[in-house]
Design a protein around this motif. Structure first.
Motif, PDB file in Angstrom:
ATOM      1  N   GLY A 179       0.813  -1.212   0.000  1.00 42.03           N
ATOM      2  CA  GLY A 179       0.000   0.000   0.000  1.00 42.03           C
ATOM      3  C   GLY A 179       0.841   1.253   0.000  1.00 42.03           C
ATOM      4  N   ALA A 180       1.959   1.246   0.723  1.00 41.18           N
ATOM      5  CA  ALA A 180       2.845   2.413   0.746  1.00 41.18           C
ATOM      6  C   ALA A 180       3.496   2.635  -0.613  1.00 41.18           C
ATOM      7  CB  ALA A 180       3.912   2.226   1.831  1.00 41.18           C
ATOM      8  N   VAL A 181       3.860   1.535  -1.298  1.00 42.13           N
ATOM      9  CA  VAL A 181       4.435   1.678  -2.645  1.00 42.13           C
ATOM     10  C   VAL A 181       3.403   2.266  -3.600  1.00 42.13           C
ATOM     11  CG1 VAL A 181       5.376   0.424  -4.622  1.00 42.13           C
ATOM     12  CG2 VAL A 181       6.094  -0.198  -2.313  1.00 42.13           C
ATOM     13  N   ALA A 182       2.156   1.754  -3.531  1.00 40.32           N
ATOM     14  CA  ALA A 182       1.103   2.253  -4.414  1.00 40.32           C
ATOM     15  C   ALA A 182       0.763   3.709  -4.121  1.00 40.32           C
ATOM     16  CB  ALA A 182      -0.145   1.388  -4.275  1.00 40.32           C
ATOM     17  N   GLN A 183       0.822   4.076  -2.843  1.00 40.57           N
ATOM     18  CA  GLN A 183       0.430   5.430  -2.456  1.00 40.57           C
ATOM     19  C   GLN A 183       1.519   6.450  -2.735  1.00 40.57           C
ATOM     20  OE1 GLN A 183      -0.837   5.734   1.599  1.00 40.57           O
ATOM     21  NE2 GLN A 183      -0.518   7.942   1.679  1.00 40.57           N
ATOM     22  N   ALA A 188       8.413   4.188   0.785  1.00 44.76           N
ATOM     23  CA  ALA A 188       7.499   3.154   1.257  1.00 44.76           C
ATOM     24  C   ALA A 188       8.102   2.397   2.432  1.00 44.76           C
ATOM     25  CB  ALA A 188       7.172   2.201   0.107  1.00 44.76           C
ATOM     26  N   VAL A 189       9.393   2.087   2.363  1.00 44.77           N
ATOM     27  CA  VAL A 189      10.058   1.386   3.463  1.00 44.77           C
ATOM     28  C   VAL A 189      10.056   2.249   4.721  1.00 44.77           C
ATOM     29  CG1 VAL A 189      12.257   0.429   4.254  1.00 44.77           C
ATOM     30  CG2 VAL A 189      11.461  -0.034   1.929  1.00 44.77           C
ATOM     31  N   ARG A 190      10.335   3.534   4.565  1.00 47.21           N
ATOM     32  CA  ARG A 190      10.341   4.437   5.729  1.00 47.21           C
ATOM     33  C   ARG A 190       8.937   4.534   6.334  1.00 47.21           C
ATOM     34  NH1 ARG A 190      13.685   7.542   2.241  1.00 47.21           N
ATOM     35  NH2 ARG A 190      11.918   8.894   1.724  1.00 47.21           N
ATOM     36  N   ALA A 191       7.906   4.589   5.472  1.00 50.00           N
ATOM     37  CA  ALA A 191       6.534   4.686   5.974  1.00 50.00           C
ATOM     38  C   ALA A 191       6.143   3.432   6.752  1.00 50.00           C
ATOM     39  CB  ALA A 191       5.570   4.898   4.807  1.00 50.00           C
ATOM     40  N   SER A 231       3.252   4.783   9.391  1.00 46.18           N
ATOM     41  CA  SER A 231       2.299   5.610   8.647  1.00 46.18           C
ATOM     42  C   SER A 231       1.733   4.904   7.416  1.00 46.18           C
ATOM     43  CB  SER A 231       2.962   6.925   8.212  1.00 46.18           C
ATOM     44  OG  SER A 231       4.071   6.673   7.354  1.00 46.18           O
ATOM     45  N   ALA A 232       2.237   3.730   7.079  1.00 47.63           N
ATOM     46  CA  ALA A 232       1.752   3.004   5.898  1.00 47.63           C
ATOM     47  C   ALA A 232       0.396   2.380   6.184  1.00 47.63           C
ATOM     48  CB  ALA A 232       2.757   1.930   5.491  1.00 47.63           C
ATOM     49  N   ARG A 233      -0.491   2.424   5.218  1.00 43.06           N
ATOM     50  CA  ARG A 233      -1.813   1.830   5.336  1.00 43.06           C
ATOM     51  C   ARG A 233      -1.902   0.610   4.428  1.00 43.06           C
ATOM     52  NH1 ARG A 233      -5.678   5.228   7.320  1.00 43.06           N
ATOM     53  NH2 ARG A 233      -6.862   3.291   7.462  1.00 43.06           N
ATOM     54  N   PRO A 234      -2.633  -0.442   4.863  1.00 40.79           N
ATOM     55  CA  PRO A 234      -2.744  -1.645   4.019  1.00 40.79           C
ATOM     56  C   PRO A 234      -3.463  -1.356   2.704  1.00 40.79           C
ATOM     57  CG  PRO A 234      -3.428  -2.081   6.287  1.00 40.79           C
ATOM     58  CD  PRO A 234      -3.288  -0.603   6.163  1.00 40.79           C
ATOM     59  N   LEU A 235      -3.195  -2.177   1.733  1.00 38.50           N
ATOM     60  CA  LEU A 235      -3.929  -2.093   0.479  1.00 38.50           C
ATOM     61  C   LEU A 235      -5.413  -2.304   0.742  1.00 38.50           C
ATOM     62  CD1 LEU A 235      -1.835  -4.056  -2.179  1.00 38.50           C
ATOM     63  CD2 LEU A 235      -2.535  -1.676  -2.305  1.00 38.50           C
TER      64      LEU A 235
END
Length: 715
Positions: free
Chosen positions: A200-204, A211-214, A219-223
């Motif tokens: 989800g972080a990569v897509a966002q 994305a790795v840092r998120a 702060s990353a949200r699931p797909l």
């Protein structure tokens, strides 16, 4: 679509009748207020027949399928069009899938009693059809029939009656979960949730490091989160699988590599079952809408010739990076794509200008579209696979011209062998298109339409026809036909071609349509079918009249698999280049234009009247081959002779100098003579050679109907 709008809670859910769904629409609908926390990842297929064949990629057995039937068409006459063909597709593609029937527009019925009667009729008709398919499968040895799991109750709904929408929503929530849908509502390990959050972080964000840092800072949200869909960026639409696995390894640090790969694979499989990701040819698509947009741009029915001519298209071409003469070439190739489906790199660059497809991934993306039947490769008249062109089948007309059908009959000096593929549940969408395209590799395409084609192989002495038996929009499609027309002594080759067609159908069942029940047969003179089993050899006898006989000949050549372009050794990327006008040289065009200007300035002789002339610069092999097929002639030489072949080998670049320097040059007089005639002068765009004069375009119906005959023929 109106039902989907009502589920989403839109204020005005009713969709205008002319707002037709293009390909399919994706939407995530939160139905938590129905009593449970649940998101519906909806794929609105629209029900348009023209798009059904290219929706294959996103039809998976783990989904819940809602078949929406309008109440005003819930009758015996429309049952095939609005119900049966959809069930046949699902039975062939995803046997055993869960189906919920929805009766929409119930406000058009008189009262509750009529609503109940219509629901009961629909439930009974569906059950009868499934029973018919089951009995047909039981009568055939070796085929296991796994029926669709159609729910017994039909849900009546109307967008003008909110209580019916709420009731349908509760019924859908009740179905979502084990045992019918085991991938919904299950408890998953935290590591799987972290994989989903990483994707989800990569897509966002579209940036792998970000994305790795998120993921690390939480702060990353699931797909699948509703907040993610609106913020996804185009650069995060997809990634190679190995890239995502490497990112997951970075996140997990020094953990066991094998365990990490298993965790990533299992989480990805769950996300794909839930419809949040899609994987094909080594690429993981993190935004399913991206896959839809790839296909939608190619099959969009709103892309018409009128739209190609508009100023908006010119601006789009410029924004796509074209300038100068490239703008005109791109528009020309786009117009040809709209008329005949021939796809080129310029057209692809224009249609995908808003999509972030990297150059190094074009091959995987095009192979995916080739597998799904969106793109087929067609050989040029020289028969060399290196000279194939890419064609989007859905751009072709559904039915052939009446004159084409009349030309398909057996000639007096030909023998014929016709095989019928009887599919008991109906032809699933996409199969007829791929069946027709499978014969492209056998020779030069004489005629092609969406669900059929005719190919001629001069050197081997045969013609092939493959496609739907009755190419009609309203016809119930049950049979595919494969016909070989061959000369004396060609029966062995004909039987080999029939066996290749059989193998193609078997491959389709194995790879795409596991639930497809079919049989091969020949038509007896009495009208009945003589069935051809896998192990049959020798003589087949008609079981009805006992007079019809088919003598099966043994295979003479090694089987050739009729599959996608990569199996045939055809490079789809090269086919894109071949479809363009790149083989027409700029210096040939410039020389022809200068000659045309000289003719206008100098005339065609003292006191000689001339009312205009036309010069065609073309791929001469294709142009004359098409003319040859239209006239049913056998050689290009005959065509050139018919149209007035030049007696001298002349190059337009050389002729330009001879016209200017020598008034009495024989070549100049010959050119002057042809300029006075109505037909066109044809120049080979690759070599610059003057090929013939007196060339006529007999069918101008595909062109611009404004202006005179020259303008119509040129367009």
């Amino acid at each position: 679509t109106s039902f989907r709008n009502a589920l989403a809670g839109r204020e005005n859910p009713r969709e205008p009748p002319d707002n037709r769904t293009i390909h399919l629409d994706l939407e995530t609908i939160d139905v938590s207020d129905a009593g449970a926390k649940l998101e519906l990842n909806t794929h609105d297929l629209g029900g348009q027949r023209v798009y059904a064949g290219v929706q294959l990629l996103l039809i998976t057995a783990t989904a819940l399928f809602l078949v929406v039937v309008p109440a005003d068409r819930a009758n015996d006459a429309d049952f095939y069009a609005v119900v049966e063909r959809h069930l046949a597709y699902l039975q062939a593609r995803v046997r055993g899938a869960v189906i919920q029937m929805i009766l929409s527009k119930v406000d058009t019925l008189r009262d509750e009693r009529e609503i109940a009667e219509t629901c009961a009729w629909l439930s009974r008709k569906v059950a009868e059809k499934l029973e018919t398919w089951r009995q047909a499968a039981e009568n055939r040895n070796g085929f296991s029939f796994n029926p669709l799991r159609v729910q017994p109750n039909v849900l009546p709904v109307s967008v003008d009656r909110p209580e019916t929408i709420k009731g349908a929503c509760k019924a859908i929530v009740a179905l979502a979960g084990p045992p019918l849908l085991p991938s919904v509502g299950q408890t998953v390990p935290n590591s799987w949730v972290r994989v989903s959050s990483l994707l989800g972080a990569v897509a966002q964000r579209g940036d792998d490091d970000a994305a790795v840092r998120a993921l690390r800072d939480g702060s990353a949200r699931p797909l699948g989160s509703a907040q993610l869909d609106d913020r996804a960026v185009s650069s995060g639409a997809y990634r190679p699988r190995e890239t995502l696995e490497a990112l997951w390894n970075r996140v997990r640090g020094d953990r066991m590599i094998g365990q990490m790969r298993t965790t990533f694979r299992d989480a990805l499989k769950l996300l794909e079952a839930q419809g949040w990701v899609f994987e094909d040819k080594g690429l993981v698509y993190l935004q399913p809408q991206f896959v839809v947009d790839l296909t939608k741009s190619l099959v969009d029915h709103t892309l018409t010739i009128e739209r190609v001519k508009s100023s908006d298209t010119t601006q789009a071409i410029v924004r796509a990076g074209f300038c100068g003469a490239e703008v005109g070439r791109c528009r020309q190739e786009l117009a040809r794509f709209v008329r005949s489906g021939i796809l080129t790199r310029r057209v692809l660059q224009l249609l995908w200008r808003h999509l972030s497809v990297k150059e190094e991934h074009y091959v995987q993306v095009l192979d995916m579209l080739g597998d799904s039947g969106v793109i087929a490769c067609v050989l040029k008249p020289d028969g060399d696979v290196a000279h194939a062109t890419a064609v989007v089948q859905q751009r072709l007309p559904l039915c052939p011209d009446v004159r084409v059908l009349a030309s398909l009959d057996k000639k007096p000096d030909e023998h014929s062998l016709e095989m019928i593929v009887e599919i008991f549940t109906g032809i699933p969408p996409g199969l007829a298109e791929r069946f027709a395209a499978s014969i492209y590799r056998h020779g030069v395409v004489q005629h092609s339409w969406r669900v059929g084609a005719v190919v001629r192989n001069e050197s081997a002495g045969y013609r092939l026809r493959a496609g739907v038996q009755d190419p009609n929009e309203s016809a119930e499609e049950w049979c595919l036909v494969f016909t070989v027309y061959y000369a004396d002594g060609g029966s062995g080759v004909a039987w080999d071609l029939l066996r290749d067609a059989r193998a193609m159908i078997a491959d389709e069942q194995e790879e795409r349509y596991l639930g497809m029940d079919y049989a091969f047969a020949f038509r007896c003179s009495c009208g009945d079918l003589i069935y051809w089993a896998d192990d049959d050899d020798g003589t087949l006898v008609c079981s009805s009249c006992h007079r019809g006989r088919i003598e099966i000949e043994p295979r003479r050549t090694k089987r050739q698999r009729c599959a996608d372009a990569s199996d045939r050794g055809i490079d789809v990327m090269r086919a894109l280049e071949n479809g363009a006008a790149a083989d027409i040289r700029d210096d040939v065009i410039a020389a022809a234009l200068r000659i045309a200007r000289m003719i206008v300035m100098l005339g065609v002789g003292e006191g000689v009247r001339a009312h205009g002339f036309t010069i065609i610069i073309a791929d001469i092999a294709r142009l004359l081959a098409l003319s040859m097929l239209a006239r049913h002639r056998s050689t290009t030489t005959q065509i050139c002779t018919r149209f007035g072949r030049f007696r001298r080998q002349l190059d337009v670049r050389e002729l330009e100098l001879r016209i200017h320097d020598c008034e009495h040059d024989p070549a100049r007089r010959e050119l002057w003579t042809l300029c006075k005639e109505d037909g066109a002068i044809v120049v080979d765009g690759a070599s610059g050679q003057l090929c013939c004069g007196g060339f006529f375009v007999f069918d101008t119906s595909f062109g611009n109907m404004d202006g005179g005959s020259r303008n119509q023929a040129g367009s």
